[in-house]
Design an enzyme around this catalytic site. Structure first.
Site, PDB file in Angstrom:
ATOM      1  N   ASP A   1       0.847  -1.198   0.000  1.00 29.97           N
ATOM      2  CA  ASP A   1       0.000   0.000   0.000  1.00 29.97           C
ATOM      3  C   ASP A   1       0.881   1.246   0.000  1.00 29.97           C
ATOM      4  O   ASP A   1       2.020   1.217   0.476  1.00 29.97           O
ATOM      5  CB  ASP A   1      -0.918   0.027   1.228  1.00 29.97           C
ATOM      6  CG  ASP A   1      -1.805  -1.199   1.317  1.00 29.97           C
ATOM      7  OD1 ASP A   1      -2.657  -1.370   0.429  1.00 29.97           O
ATOM      8  OD2 ASP A   1      -1.633  -1.988   2.265  1.00 29.97           O
TER       9      ASP A   1
ATOM     10  N   ASP B   1       0.499   5.174   1.338  1.00 28.34           N
ATOM     11  CA  ASP B   1      -0.298   6.133   2.102  1.00 28.34           C
ATOM     12  C   ASP B   1       0.295   7.527   1.945  1.00 28.34           C
ATOM     13  O   ASP B   1       1.522   7.699   1.856  1.00 28.34           O
ATOM     14  CB  ASP B   1      -0.331   5.756   3.584  1.00 28.34           C
ATOM     15  CG  ASP B   1      -1.005   4.407   3.814  1.00 28.34           C
ATOM     16  OD1 ASP B   1      -1.834   4.008   2.973  1.00 28.34           O
ATOM     17  OD2 ASP B   1      -0.699   3.750   4.833  1.00 28.34           O
TER      18      ASP B   1
ATOM     19  N   ASP C   1       3.270   5.568  15.420  1.00 28.42           N
ATOM     20  CA  ASP C   1       3.613   4.552  16.403  1.00 28.42           C
ATOM     21  C   ASP C   1       5.103   4.221  16.450  1.00 28.42           C
ATOM     22  O   ASP C   1       5.779   4.514  17.431  1.00 28.42           O
ATOM     23  CB  ASP C   1       2.774   3.281  16.182  1.00 28.42           C
ATOM     24  CG  ASP C   1       2.796   2.792  14.736  1.00 28.42           C
ATOM     25  OD1 ASP C   1       3.599   3.289  13.927  1.00 28.42           O
ATOM     26  OD2 ASP C   1       1.995   1.890  14.406  1.00 28.42           O
TER      27      ASP C   1
END
Length: 440
Positions: A67, A69, A147
């Site tokens: 993916d 982002d 994170d």
């Protein structure tokens, strides 16, 4: 990733490490066309536009990202104004999805640091758990809200430079997984980060930094505060990414598995001749192998493996109490599924096939007459047969039974007739033939 160390001078707090294009290995040729279209269009509209997260991390490691982002200073509403093919999703964390055919590019607005008192309507915190986070800010604030350090790297489409606010490049080179900020606080904000720590450690082969690892042994109970539907999605990422066996072992090592599958963990802790652990390991290894060979896998089979041992034990207990085998397997399945439902929400389109895989196990023991012919046409027969083979390989089912079904599928019509003929009839035939000859 190149080993050069740009901007080696000590950095002031908040000062990013900027790596110009000649000193890193990310090329636009390796970024999806859809992601580039989003990045360039946002820049044309005078918004900041950065590739961020796993896509940047994987490109630096030489992997092919799944993916891409995008992070921007445009609000979700502004993104929707720029792209007609955009829809906004999420309440807890507002995002924009820009769709090009089957390709979806996720666009997130820079998150702000805000306050931890939970008073802001845009950012709400309850007992340390973030329940809403739509307070927008700067790229610096956004980086420190992420994170892990290796997921807080930004690729700026304006000048093709890498931007690192959290020491992610250094951790990437060291093969180290480290949370940004105080680990206990960050896990309490979102307990799913514990599962992400396990996933990235398995996927990348990284070690978990000691301060980041220590709370994993202590905070597993926080996973029960996570919506059951979200945990279903997170566990698919863990077990359907090609390293299911390693993920299973790490979850048990940190004591996290028992908070997700308490009934299964209770059985594994008792270990009946090592069947449970062997069966789960073989089942997950089979899934990993199928993924490596680009074969299809289904969550129904995965959860049938993970929950089989408590179903089997309850089934056997009910039969020992005098209940019919078929009725017992149905009741055992219903009880275990009901107990698991509050923890992990398995959608009906997967839980029903899972139930059928279990329900067919006692029926596979019926090999006489027309029963095998009817059973082999059942929509779940192949999955139930594969499940039986795994049980036999683990020593929990009769290998001869699994071999019989293997041969039956490959046999000719005449061979199938012989295989399904009841033994008493096979014994009488020679005597009837002999009497006929004597009479003649």
């Amino acid at each position: 990733m190149q080993d050069s160390e740009p901007n080696s001078a000590p950095l002031r707090p908040g000062q990013p490490r900027v790596v110009p294009r000649p000193q890193h290995n990310i090329s636009r040729a390796n970024i999806s066309e859809s992601a580039l279209r989003v990045l360039y269009r946002l820049r044309q509209e005078n918004f900041q536009a950065h590739l961020v997260g796993g896509g940047v991390r994987d490109l630096l490691l030489g992997h092919e990202p799944k993916d891409f982002d995008v992070a921007t200073d445009a609000t979700p509403e502004q993104v929707r104004q720029v792209f007609r093919n955009c829809r906004l999703i999420g309440r807890r964390f507002r995002l924009a999805h820009v769709q090009f055919g089957r390709d979806i590019i996720e666009v997130a607005t820079f998150r702000g640091s805000g306050s931890d008192d939970g008073e802001s309507p845009e950012r709400q915190v309850r007992d340390g758990l973030i329940v809403r986070d739509n307070l927008y800010g700067t790229i610096e604030e956004d980086a420190l809200r992420r994170d892990f350090t290796i997921n807080a790297l930004y690729y700026d489409i304006a000048d093709l430079a890498l931007i690192d606010y959290a020491g992610g490049l250094e951790d990437l080179r060291a093969g180290r997984l480290r949370l940004i900020g105080d680990p206990v606080k960050r896990y309490r904000e979102d307990p799913v980060r514990m599962l992400r720590a396990v996933r990235f450690a398995c996927k990348l082969g990284f070690t978990i930094e000691p301060e980041t690892e220590r709370p994993l042994f202590e905070l597993g109970h926080l996973l029960r505060d996570i919506p059951a539907a979200r945990l279903f999605d997170e566990l698919l990422k863990l077990f359907h990414s090609g390293y299911g066996v390693a993920a299973f072992e790490k979850l048990r090592h940190y004591g996290l598995f028992g908070h997700l599958f308490p009934a299964t963990e209770a059985c594994l802790a008792q270990e009946d001749h090592a069947f449970p652990i062997t069966f789960v390991n073989r089942g997950l290894a089979n899934t990993d192998k199928r993924l490596a060979e680009d074969k299809p896998v289904t969550p129904a089979f995965l959860y049938a493996i993970l929950l089989w041992e408590p179903v089997r034990r309850r089934w056997e207990a009910l039969v020992a109490q005098g209940m019919a085998t078929t009725e017992a397997i149905l009741l055992a399945s219903a009880e275990i599924r009901a107990g698991q439902r509050p923890l992990i929400a398995i959608p009906k389109r997967f839980s029903l096939p899972m139930h059928e895989i279990w329900a067919l196990q006692p029926r596979l023991e019926q090999r006489d007459g027309k029963r095998p012919y009817r059973l082999i046409t059942h929509p779940r027969f192949r999955a139930a047969y594969d499940f039986l083979v795994l049980r036999a390989e683990a020593g929990e089912a009769d290998p001869e039974l699994a071999d019989w079904w293997t041969r039956f599928q490959e046999a000719s019509s005449q061979e199938r007739a012989r295989m399904t003929d009841p033994s008493p009839r096979r014994k009488r035939r020679p005597r009837r033939q002999k009497r006929s000859e004597s009479s003649a």
